[in-house]
Design a protein around this motif. Structure first.
Motif, PDB file in Angstrom:
ATOM      1  N   ALA A  64      44.405  33.346  36.524  1.00 19.69           N
ATOM      2  CA  ALA A  64      45.696  33.936  36.003  1.00 19.69           C
ATOM      3  C   ALA A  64      46.724  33.567  36.509  1.00 19.69           C
ATOM      4  N   ARG A  65      46.516  33.086  38.031  1.00 16.34           N
ATOM      5  CA  ARG A  65      47.632  32.886  38.793  1.00 16.34           C
ATOM      6  C   ARG A  65      48.386  31.390  38.482  1.00 16.34           C
ATOM      7  N   GLU A  66      47.376  30.599  37.673  1.00 11.84           N
ATOM      8  CA  GLU A  66      47.747  29.173  37.400  1.00 11.84           C
ATOM      9  C   GLU A  66      48.463  29.078  35.776  1.00 11.84           C
ATOM     10  N   ASP A  67      48.154  30.158  35.005  1.00 10.08           N
ATOM     11  CA  ASP A  67      48.613  30.151  33.480  1.00 10.08           C
ATOM     12  C   ASP A  67      48.946  31.324  33.015  1.00 10.08           C
ATOM     13  N   CYS A  68      49.374  32.369  33.776  1.00  8.61           N
ATOM     14  CA  CYS A  68      49.911  33.680  33.116  1.00  8.61           C
ATOM     15  C   CYS A  68      50.996  34.063  34.005  1.00  8.61           C
ATOM     16  N   ASP A  69      51.846  34.914  33.352  1.00  8.11           N
ATOM     17  CA  ASP A  69      53.152  35.837  33.968  1.00  8.11           C
ATOM     18  C   ASP A  69      52.695  37.232  34.318  1.00  8.11           C
ATOM     19  N   ALA A  70      51.717  37.859  33.631  1.00  7.48           N
ATOM     20  CA  ALA A  70      51.399  39.182  33.662  1.00  7.48           C
ATOM     21  C   ALA A  70      50.113  39.340  33.011  1.00  7.48           C
ATOM     22  N   ILE A  71      49.503  40.610  33.291  1.00  7.85           N
ATOM     23  CA  ILE A  71      48.162  41.071  32.799  1.00  7.85           C
ATOM     24  C   ILE A  71      48.119  42.508  32.185  1.00  7.85           C
ATOM     25  N   ILE A  72      47.534  42.402  30.958  1.00  7.97           N
ATOM     26  CA  ILE A  72      47.330  43.966  30.651  1.00  7.97           C
ATOM     27  C   ILE A  72      45.810  43.997  30.697  1.00  7.97           C
ATOM     28  N   LEU A  73      45.461  45.204  31.335  1.00  6.96           N
ATOM     29  CA  LEU A  73      43.988  45.136  31.665  1.00  6.96           C
ATOM     30  C   LEU A  73      43.470  46.458  31.485  1.00  6.96           C
ATOM     31  N   ASN A  74      42.402  46.234  30.539  1.00 12.97           N
ATOM     32  CA  ASN A  74      41.447  47.743  30.300  1.00 12.97           C
ATOM     33  C   ASN A  74      40.293  47.613  31.075  1.00 12.97           C
ATOM     34  N   ALA A  75      40.153  47.799  32.024  1.00 17.82           N
ATOM     35  CA  ALA A  75      38.913  47.584  32.860  1.00 17.82           C
ATOM     36  C   ALA A  75      37.645  48.409  32.575  1.00 17.82           C
ATOM     37  N   GLY A  76      37.930  49.358  31.489  1.00 16.69           N
ATOM     38  CA  GLY A  76      36.671  50.192  31.190  1.00 16.69           C
ATOM     39  C   GLY A  76      36.213  50.898  32.563  1.00 16.69           C
TER      40      GLY A  76
END
Length: 144
Positions: A64-76
């Protein structure tokens, strides 16, 4: 256009079938469709990733460092014990919003602890699929 990565962790591929009294009747596909739609309406792109494997989740967070600006994470369940996912979040320096369908604080005691929460921008829990939709609002604010 800002790009959001939505990550679903272990067992979330069974949403709608797995313990619907706790996790609701919405499938992962229907939740994804709503999140993608809300992102688009807010001028953001959303890509979705699901894995039951801790290593695959870590690899995607790193990428994600290369292709995203933020993360929404449900890590269970990884939320409660994966120091490796916690370290990956800290390493990438992207805003991450931790999400849970259920109110983890109204459940078993072991679910009351999040090892990833301290390195996330925020935590949204207990609103069913709306937890994900509220996370889109949070990410939009973080990226403004």
């Amino acid at each position: 256009m800002k790009k959001i990565l939505l990550i679903h962790g272990p067992n979330l591929n069974l949403l709608g079938e797995r313990e619907p009294g706790i996790y609701g009747r919405d499938s992962m596909a229907s939740i994804n469709a709503e999140v993608v739609d809300k992102c688009q309406k807010n001028g953001m792109e959303c890509v979705v990733f699901q894995s039951n494997s801790e290593g695959a989740i870590i690899d995607r967070i790193h990428a994600a460092r290369e292709d995203c600006d933020a993360i929404i994470l449900n890590a269970g369940a990884y939320t409660h014990y994966s120091i490796a996912i916690r370290d990956a979040i800290a390493a990438v320096r992207l805003p991450v919003v931790e999400v849970h369908l259920s109110n983890v604080y109204a459940r078993e005691e072991f679910r009351h602890v999040s090892v990833i929460g301290p390195v996330c921008a925020g935590v949204i829990a207990g609103f069913g699929k709306n937890s994900y939709l509220l996370a889109v609002d949070a990410v939009k604010g973080l990226l403004a």
